[in-house]
Design a protein around this motif. Structure first.
Motif, short mmCIF file in Angstrom:
data_model
loop_
_atom_site.label_atom_id
_atom_site.label_comp_id
_atom_site.label_asym_id
_atom_site.label_seq_id
_atom_site.Cartn_x
_atom_site.Cartn_y
_atom_site.Cartn_z
N TRP A 1 -2.99 -1.34 -3.19
CA TRP A 1 -4.36 0.08 -3.67
C TRP A 1 -3.12 1.15 -3.39
CZ3 TRP A 1 -7.30 -1.20 1.74
CH2 TRP A 1 -6.64 -2.22 2.89
N HIS A 2 -3.48 1.69 -3.46
CA HIS A 2 -2.86 3.56 -3.84
C HIS A 2 -1.31 3.59 -3.72
CE1 HIS A 2 -5.85 4.34 -0.35
NE2 HIS A 2 -6.10 3.51 0.34
N HIS B 1 -7.73 3.10 -6.00
CA HIS B 1 -7.05 4.52 -5.92
C HIS B 1 -5.75 4.18 -6.15
CE1 HIS B 1 -9.30 5.04 -2.05
NE2 HIS B 1 -9.52 5.83 -2.19
N ASN B 2 -5.82 3.82 -7.95
CA ASN B 2 -4.95 4.00 -8.25
C ASN B 2 -5.17 4.57 -9.95
OD1 ASN B 2 -2.50 1.74 -8.28
ND2 ASN B 2 -4.29 0.57 -7.40
N LYS C 1 0.36 -1.13 0.21
CA LYS C 1 -0.13 0.07 -0.35
C LYS C 1 1.06 1.14 0.12
CE LYS C 1 -2.99 2.45 2.49
NZ LYS C 1 -4.40 2.00 4.20
N SER C 2 0.45 2.25 -0.22
CA SER C 2 0.54 3.62 -0.48
C SER C 2 2.43 4.15 -1.63
CB SER C 2 0.80 4.62 0.43
OG SER C 2 -0.71 4.55 1.26
#
Length: 824
Positions: free
Chosen positions: A657-658, A681-682, A632-633
């Motif tokens: 995600w992210h 969130h891409n 993530k992130s």
């Protein structure tokens, strides 16, 4: 006439500041005050001289001429003029025996009259009022220099601050606390040196014995010895006992300092007021210097006076001399010189105000020179006042730092702590957490109350921001304790207490602001299962000395690092063979050295958050036992490496995600064991058909992307339970979607849907449906077939909900009511 004069003392009162305020007056303010006083005395001297001696003396022209009135030279008394004067005078002939000059035949009263008239007619205003002008200028400068001590909104805070500061400086506790911490620091250094030398010798012998039950320390652990030795001894020197009166005064000072800090640190009004005052003084100095310097060439000794009183005295033009011109000229030169000096100091003060961060004050030097390592940095008006104090004497702020230190306050109140906390109060603070465990959370105390050790059934102990935590032998009474949280608590433990924690503690959470707050004994807890470390572990601030001894954590299964690591420390390999879960939250710092992961062959869960990864590290595909991967992130844009998922046969959950992923390659089909896929969130525009050929996929999250079309192949996911496509650009839904009859959660909110198919009624297992933020005009009545859908889990606009038939709404509402009743 002198009865109306002001004394120097009366004028100096304008510059009078309470003696205690002197600690807030830097050298430039003091110097400017002295310059202002000299300018004031100069103005009073000029005024006195002007009142007593200021006048003009005039002589008439004997002949009217067309001379320029601006000519200030004396008339040339030639022989021709004398002859002309003699012709006009008749009988008054010039005798060669008489004194040279011209007789005017004017009496004394006429001269007085002419002098008075010409004084007001031709003498410039600045020659008459210049002393008063510089007096006004000086008063303005004196007032503006000290106005911040008088203004109500600043004077109240300043007065309170100065009062507290002086009391803290003179408090007996200040001297005793500083001397006591110096003694303790000396004792600890001795113990550290002796303990380390002994530990190194003993470690070399005990490490040769396999299966030995004693836990050894790493040589890199600063001052920590083996489990058979005391980890922290009680201080040999006893705390100095203050008189009751001195102790109460010190406690009151701590409270006053805390309240004053909370009140002053929330704004910077004093700083801005002082800055505005300095700017005003600078602007005033420039304006005063500009117009007073222009007078320097205009103060003259000779003046030409033309009047219309020829009928009275016989003359219309007069030569006049101003007897104060020379003195005023010298006074003006002195005044300009003083103004230049004042202005240079004023410019320096303006530079000082704006050159540095005066709204931040660091006690770094005080922390280095004393054992009070917890003195907090202050800001805004509090910081500015301390910067001003430093200009007077830095000793004030150093001694004042004692009253900002929580360690100092804790030492003072440590005695009363145990009287404050009894067993009944401690038992009342025990709660049940989400895991149904008995938990005690203590925060912002002066120390750890002894009564805590009497809670024998306590399972979780959380300590937050407690500067003095000491686990004594009494901790062995807490036989149920399994989980310990230390949030910014540099805890110490004695020998018997350590032996108990080493054998019983399973989970340890450590949060710190400085790496020195990590207790060194935590890496010797051989039965520890979970270790959470949150704080700065970068190589610049910490050389991973504490992680060197992780090889003693023989049963560690979970390691959680929330920091800003530049690379994954190689010391983690000490626990790589038995580590099951590794979590790294790197706060946006790029993480290197991931090849270390290859040695963690038993790893089941791996989380790498905010590590600035640009692709999936290849080392991950060597973890054959991995079941969950969370990236993530990060900054991942492409996932072509996903073809290597074929090696991770046990991977069931993949979280990407992210990130910045724009496309999913067809090689995603290699993840045949995937059950959950998180791609929200891409920047996905489309989904490949291969994605829907994952046979075990049950959870698919592609929310917050740019997807315009959902492929019909989605109907191949017969085991799909959860589908989230929120915040995309879908206009229609494929009919095959409703073949996923096992769907329980369907999130379609914030798209461009205009119609919801009647086939939604085939999703009989649906218990959560989100439709908000679309362009729907009505809802199909077939939603009534979704018997498990409750109103609380049906997210849709109210006007759309009302388009459903009444019986459907009643069914959903009734089911919701029944569900709520059953929960109650």
């Amino acid at each position: 006439m002198f009865d109306l004069m002001f004394t120097v003392t009366e004028f100096a009162s304008l510059n009078d500041v309470h003696p205690t305020y002197r600690i807030l007056k830097p050298w430039w303010d003091v110097f400017m005050d002295y310059l202002s006083l000299v300018m004031l005395m100069l103005a009073l001297f000029a005024m006195t001289m002007q009142i007593t001696k200021d006048q003009v003396a005039c002589l008439p022209f004997m002949e009217e001429s067309e001379e320029n009135s601006g000519n200030y030279s004396y008339p040339a008394h030639t022989a021709q003029e004398v002859a002309t004067a003699t012709a006009r005078g008749g009988e008054n002939c010039i005798n060669q025996h008489q004194a040279p000059g011209i007789k005017t035949n004017l009496d004394f009263q006429q001269y007085v009259f002419i002098n008075q008239m010409c004084y007001h007619l031709v003498l410039p205003w600045y020659s008459k009022f210049f002393p008063y002008l510089i007096l006004i200028n000086t008063v303005i400068l004196m007032v503006s220099s000290n106005f911040w001590f008088k203004f109500p909104k600043t004077s109240s805070k300043i007065e309170h601050f100065v009062s507290i500061l002086c009391r803290c400086f003179e408090s007996p506790w200040t001297t005793k606390a500083v001397s006591e911490t110096a003694c303790e620091d000396s004792e600890e250094n001795k113990q550290r040196l002796s303990g380390t030398s002994f530990a190194l010798k003993k470690a070399s012998l005990e490490r040769k014995e396999e299966g030995s039950s004693s836990t050894l320390t790493s040589p890199m652990l600063d001052g920590v010895v083996s489990a058979d030795m005391p980890i922290a001894e009680a201080p040999t020197a006893s705390m100095p006992i203050l008189d009751k009166k001195d102790g109460e005064q010190a406690k009151a000072l701590f409270e006053k300092v805390r309240k004053f800090r909370a009140h002053v640190e929330d704004n910077d009004f004093i700083y801005r007021f002082y800055a505005a005052q300095t700017i005003f003084k600078t602007a005033t100095f420039i304006s005063m210097l500009s117009y007073t310097s222009s007078f320097l060439v205009k103060i003259n000794f000779i003046h030409i006076c033309e009047t219309d009183v020829k009928a009275l005295v016989g003359y219309g033009k007069f030569f006049c001399t101003h007897n104060m011109a020379f003195l005023l000229d010298k006074v003006l030169i002195c005044y300009i010189a003083l103004m230049i000096m004042y202005g240079m100091v004023c410019l320096y003060s303006l530079f000082w105000v704006f050159r540095g961060p005066l709204k931040e004050y660091s006690f770094e030097k005080v922390r280095e020179e004393s054992s009070f390592s917890d003195i907090p940095d202050v800001k805004n008006d509090f910081a500015f006042l301390l910067h001003m104090v430093d200009q007077y004497d830095q000793l004030y702020s150093k001694r004042f730092g004692v009253f900002l230190s929580e360690v100092s306050e804790n030492k003072l109140r440590e005695i009363s702590l145990n009287h404050e906390w009894n067993f009944k109060k401690a038992r009342k603070c025990v709660t049940r957490n989400a895991q149904d465990q008995q938990e005690l959370h203590l925060k912002n105390l002066f120390g750890l109350p002894n009564v805590v050790f009497d809670l024998t059934d306590l399972e979780v102990l959380k300590l937050e921001k407690i500067p003095e935590v000491r686990f004594t032998a009494n901790v062995s009474q807490m036989t149920s304790l399994r989980e310990l949280h230390l949030y910014e608590c540099p805890a110490k433990v004695e020998q018997t207490g350590f032996a108990f924690l080493r054998d019983h503690l399973h989970s340890l959470h450590i949060s710190f602001t400085d790496v020195t707050e990590i207790p060194t004994w935590v890496f010797l807890l051989r039965n520890l299962r979970e270790l959470f470390i949150i704080g700065n572990l970068s190589s610049e601030n910490n050389r991973m000395v504490g992680l060197e001894s992780m090889r003693d954590l023989r049963h560690l299964k979970t390691l959680h690092l929330k920091s800003n690591l530049p690379k994954l420390p190689t010391n983690i390999t000490d626990v790589s063979h038995h580590l099951v879960r590794l979590v790294v939250h790197n706060d946006g710092t790029k993480l290197f050295g991931l090849n270390t992961l290859k040695k963690m062959t038993n790893l089941i869960v791996l989380e790498l958050h905010s590590c600035e990864l640009e692709k999936i590290p290849h080392a991950i595909f060597s973890l054959l036992n991995l079941q969950e991967l969370d990236l993530k992130s990060n900054n991942i844009r492409t996932i072509e490496e996903i073809v290597s998922l074929q090696h991770l046969k046990r991977l069931t959950c993949l979280k990407l995600w992210h990130n910045q992923i724009t496309a999913i390659p067809s090689s995603i089909v290699q993840g045949k064991s995937l059950e959950a896929l998180h791609l929200s969130h891409n920047k996905l525009v489309s989904l490949p058909p291969a994605l829907f050929r994952l046979p075990k996929l049950q959870y698919l999250d592609v929310a917050h992307n740019l997807i315009q079309v959902l492929p019909p192949d989605v109907g191949l996911l017969l085991d799909l339970l959860h589908l989230d496509v929120t915040s995309n650009k879908l206009e229609t839904l494929p009919k095959n979607l409703f073949k996923c009859t096992k769907l329980r959660v369907l999130c379609l909110g914030h798209n461009d849907l205009r119609e919801l198919s009647q086939a939604v009624g085939d999703l009989v297992q649906l218990n959560h449906l989100e439709l908000k933020g679309n362009n729907l005009e009505r809802l199909p009545a077939q939603l009534g077939n979704c018997r498990r859908l409750l109103k609380n889990d049906f997210l849709v606009e109210d006007h759309l909900y009302m388009t459903l038939p009444v019986e459907v709404r009643e069914s959903i509402s009734r089911d919701s009511t029944m569900a709520s009743t059953s929960v109650l």
